[in-house]
Design a protein around this motif. Structure first.
Motif, PDB file in Angstrom:
ATOM      1  N   THR A   1       0.840  -1.200   0.000  1.00 27.92           N
ATOM      2  CA  THR A   1       0.000   0.000   0.000  1.00 27.92           C
ATOM      3  C   THR A   1       0.875   1.250   0.000  1.00 27.92           C
ATOM      4  O   THR A   1       0.630   2.192  -0.758  1.00 27.92           O
ATOM      5  CB  THR A   1      -0.953  -0.001   1.216  1.00 27.92           C
ATOM      6  N   GLN A   2       1.919   1.240   0.801  1.00 29.42           N
ATOM      7  CA  GLN A   2       2.854   2.378   0.843  1.00 29.42           C
ATOM      8  C   GLN A   2       3.567   2.560  -0.491  1.00 29.42           C
ATOM      9  O   GLN A   2       3.969   3.669  -0.837  1.00 29.42           O
ATOM     10  CB  GLN A   2       3.878   2.187   1.959  1.00 29.42           C
ATOM     11  N   GLU A   3       3.719   1.483  -1.244  1.00 24.33           N
ATOM     12  CA  GLU A   3       4.388   1.549  -2.542  1.00 24.33           C
ATOM     13  C   GLU A   3       3.434   1.938  -3.671  1.00 24.33           C
ATOM     14  O   GLU A   3       3.812   1.925  -4.833  1.00 24.33           O
ATOM     15  CB  GLU A   3       5.061   0.212  -2.858  1.00 24.33           C
ATOM     16  N   GLY A   4       2.190   2.253  -3.333  1.00 26.31           N
ATOM     17  CA  GLY A   4       1.262   2.749  -4.338  1.00 26.31           C
ATOM     18  C   GLY A   4       0.154   1.796  -4.731  1.00 26.31           C
ATOM     19  O   GLY A   4      -0.705   2.145  -5.542  1.00 26.31           O
ATOM     20  N   TYR A   5       0.135   0.596  -4.191  1.00 27.63           N
ATOM     21  CA  TYR A   5      -0.946  -0.362  -4.478  1.00 27.63           C
ATOM     22  C   TYR A   5      -2.064  -0.104  -3.474  1.00 27.63           C
ATOM     23  O   TYR A   5      -2.270  -0.858  -2.533  1.00 27.63           O
ATOM     24  CB  TYR A   5      -0.415  -1.797  -4.400  1.00 27.63           C
ATOM     25  N   LYS A   6      -2.792   0.989  -3.673  1.00 26.68           N
ATOM     26  CA  LYS A   6      -3.732   1.503  -2.676  1.00 26.68           C
ATOM     27  C   LYS A   6      -5.137   0.910  -2.766  1.00 26.68           C
ATOM     28  O   LYS A   6      -5.877   0.920  -1.799  1.00 26.68           O
ATOM     29  CB  LYS A   6      -3.805   3.024  -2.781  1.00 26.68           C
ATOM     30  N   GLU A   7      -5.509   0.393  -3.905  1.00 26.57           N
ATOM     31  CA  GLU A   7      -6.862  -0.136  -4.103  1.00 26.57           C
ATOM     32  C   GLU A   7      -6.934  -1.571  -3.574  1.00 26.57           C
ATOM     33  O   GLU A   7      -5.933  -2.278  -3.522  1.00 26.57           O
ATOM     34  CB  GLU A   7      -7.192  -0.111  -5.603  1.00 26.57           C
ATOM     35  N   ASP A   8      -8.108  -1.976  -3.146  1.00 27.71           N
ATOM     36  CA  ASP A   8      -8.370  -3.373  -2.780  1.00 27.71           C
ATOM     37  C   ASP A   8      -9.262  -3.968  -3.851  1.00 27.71           C
ATOM     38  O   ASP A   8     -10.381  -3.479  -4.069  1.00 27.71           O
ATOM     39  CB  ASP A   8      -9.087  -3.474  -1.428  1.00 27.71           C
ATOM     40  N   PHE A   9      -8.788  -5.012  -4.507  1.00 24.26           N
ATOM     41  CA  PHE A   9      -9.576  -5.696  -5.523  1.00 24.26           C
ATOM     42  C   PHE A   9     -10.221  -6.936  -4.920  1.00 24.26           C
ATOM     43  O   PHE A   9      -9.638  -7.596  -4.058  1.00 24.26           O
ATOM     44  CB  PHE A   9      -8.685  -6.130  -6.699  1.00 24.26           C
ATOM     45  N   GLU A  10     -11.424  -7.239  -5.401  1.00 26.56           N
ATOM     46  CA  GLU A  10     -12.113  -8.449  -4.972  1.00 26.56           C
ATOM     47  C   GLU A  10     -12.813  -9.064  -6.177  1.00 26.56           C
ATOM     48  O   GLU A  10     -13.470  -8.363  -6.948  1.00 26.56           O
ATOM     49  CB  GLU A  10     -13.138  -8.116  -3.880  1.00 26.56           C
ATOM     50  N   ALA A  11     -12.671 -10.377  -6.328  1.00 21.62           N
ATOM     51  CA  ALA A  11     -13.300 -11.084  -7.444  1.00 21.62           C
ATOM     52  C   ALA A  11     -14.740 -11.416  -7.079  1.00 21.62           C
ATOM     53  O   ALA A  11     -15.002 -12.226  -6.201  1.00 21.62           O
ATOM     54  CB  ALA A  11     -12.519 -12.352  -7.775  1.00 21.62           C
ATOM     55  N   MET A  12     -15.661 -10.757  -7.767  1.00 22.57           N
ATOM     56  CA  MET A  12     -17.087 -10.975  -7.544  1.00 22.57           C
ATOM     57  C   MET A  12     -17.572 -12.073  -8.505  1.00 22.57           C
ATOM     58  O   MET A  12     -16.773 -12.732  -9.150  1.00 22.57           O
ATOM     59  CB  MET A  12     -17.852  -9.671  -7.785  1.00 22.57           C
ATOM     60  N   GLU A  13     -18.868 -12.211  -8.642  1.00 21.15           N
ATOM     61  CA  GLU A  13     -19.406 -13.257  -9.505  1.00 21.15           C
ATOM     62  C   GLU A  13     -19.053 -13.036 -10.978  1.00 21.15           C
ATOM     63  O   GLU A  13     -18.630 -13.957 -11.668  1.00 21.15           O
ATOM     64  CB  GLU A  13     -20.929 -13.329  -9.344  1.00 21.15           C
ATOM     65  N   ASN A  14     -19.220 -11.788 -11.472  1.00 17.33           N
ATOM     66  CA  ASN A  14     -19.034 -11.521 -12.900  1.00 17.33           C
ATOM     67  C   ASN A  14     -17.960 -10.495 -13.225  1.00 17.33           C
ATOM     68  O   ASN A  14     -17.781 -10.144 -14.387  1.00 17.33           O
ATOM     69  CB  ASN A  14     -20.356 -11.041 -13.518  1.00 17.33           C
ATOM     70  N   CYS A  15     -17.283  -9.965 -12.215  1.00 18.29           N
ATOM     71  CA  CYS A  15     -16.263  -8.945 -12.452  1.00 18.29           C
ATOM     72  C   CYS A  15     -15.315  -8.888 -11.269  1.00 18.29           C
ATOM     73  O   CYS A  15     -15.553  -9.514 -10.247  1.00 18.29           O
ATOM     74  CB  CYS A  15     -16.900  -7.568 -12.663  1.00 18.29           C
ATOM     75  N   ILE A  16     -14.259  -8.134 -11.453  1.00 21.87           N
ATOM     76  CA  ILE A  16     -13.334  -7.866 -10.353  1.00 21.87           C
ATOM     77  C   ILE A  16     -13.545  -6.416  -9.964  1.00 21.87           C
ATOM     78  O   ILE A  16     -13.440  -5.518 -10.802  1.00 21.87           O
ATOM     79  CB  ILE A  16     -11.890  -8.161 -10.767  1.00 21.87           C
ATOM     80  N   LYS A  17     -13.898  -6.205  -8.722  1.00 21.68           N
ATOM     81  CA  LYS A  17     -14.294  -4.877  -8.260  1.00 21.68           C
ATOM     82  C   LYS A  17     -13.185  -4.236  -7.438  1.00 21.68           C
ATOM     83  O   LYS A  17     -12.568  -4.879  -6.600  1.00 21.68           O
ATOM     84  CB  LYS A  17     -15.565  -4.978  -7.422  1.00 21.68           C
ATOM     85  N   ALA A  18     -12.946  -2.952  -7.718  1.00 20.59           N
ATOM     86  CA  ALA A  18     -12.063  -2.136  -6.889  1.00 20.59           C
ATOM     87  C   ALA A  18     -12.948  -1.558  -5.787  1.00 20.59           C
ATOM     88  O   ALA A  18     -13.874  -0.787  -6.067  1.00 20.59           O
ATOM     89  CB  ALA A  18     -11.424  -1.037  -7.741  1.00 20.59           C
ATOM     90  N   LEU A  19     -12.693  -1.954  -4.564  1.00 27.68           N
ATOM     91  CA  LEU A  19     -13.623  -1.662  -3.474  1.00 27.68           C
ATOM     92  C   LEU A  19     -13.704  -0.186  -3.098  1.00 27.68           C
ATOM     93  O   LEU A  19     -14.759   0.281  -2.683  1.00 27.68           O
ATOM     94  CB  LEU A  19     -13.279  -2.504  -2.250  1.00 27.68           C
ATOM     95  N   TYR A  20     -12.607   0.567  -3.221  1.00 28.04           N
ATOM     96  CA  TYR A  20     -12.643   1.985  -2.859  1.00 28.04           C
ATOM     97  C   TYR A  20     -13.269   2.837  -3.961  1.00 28.04           C
ATOM     98  O   TYR A  20     -14.153   3.645  -3.707  1.00 28.04           O
ATOM     99  CB  TYR A  20     -11.251   2.515  -2.512  1.00 28.04           C
TER     100      TYR A  20
END
Length: 102
Positions: free
Chosen positions: A17-36
């Protein structure tokens, strides 16, 4: 790319996260969602940059992997995939995300 060596899952996520990977991704049923940002992606919109695997201290069967992911729109984040029965993520969708070629 310089690969890290992390002792714990939380250390990995915090450092990435400190290195810039700030988003949280989650694999949903039909897509991958960026939670923020609430953006939705298909596997071809993303690339796995790196991955880090962890085993549980008390139960080696408790395994998880942290993926660093970059979207084609520049969004960078992590996705944690647990290998427990209650993972809740769409494993098949995750397997479709291409790895970055060096």
């Amino acid at each position: 790319m310089d690969k890290h060596s992390f002792d714990t899952l939380s250390e990995a996520v915090n450092t990435l996260t400190q290195e810039g990977y700030k988003e949280d991704f989650e694999a949903m049923e039909n897509c991958i969602k960026a939670l923020y940002s609430k953006k939705e992606y298909q596997p071809d919109d993303l690339k796995i940059i790196d991955s880090y695997r962890f085993e549980g201290i008390t139960n080696p069967g408790d395994q998880s992997t942290v993926f660093t992911i970059e979207a084609n729109d520049g969004t960078k984040g992590t996705m944690v995939m647990s290998y427990s029965a209650s993972s809740g993520q769409n494993d098949e969708l995750i397997k479709q995300i291409p790895y970055k070629k060096d």
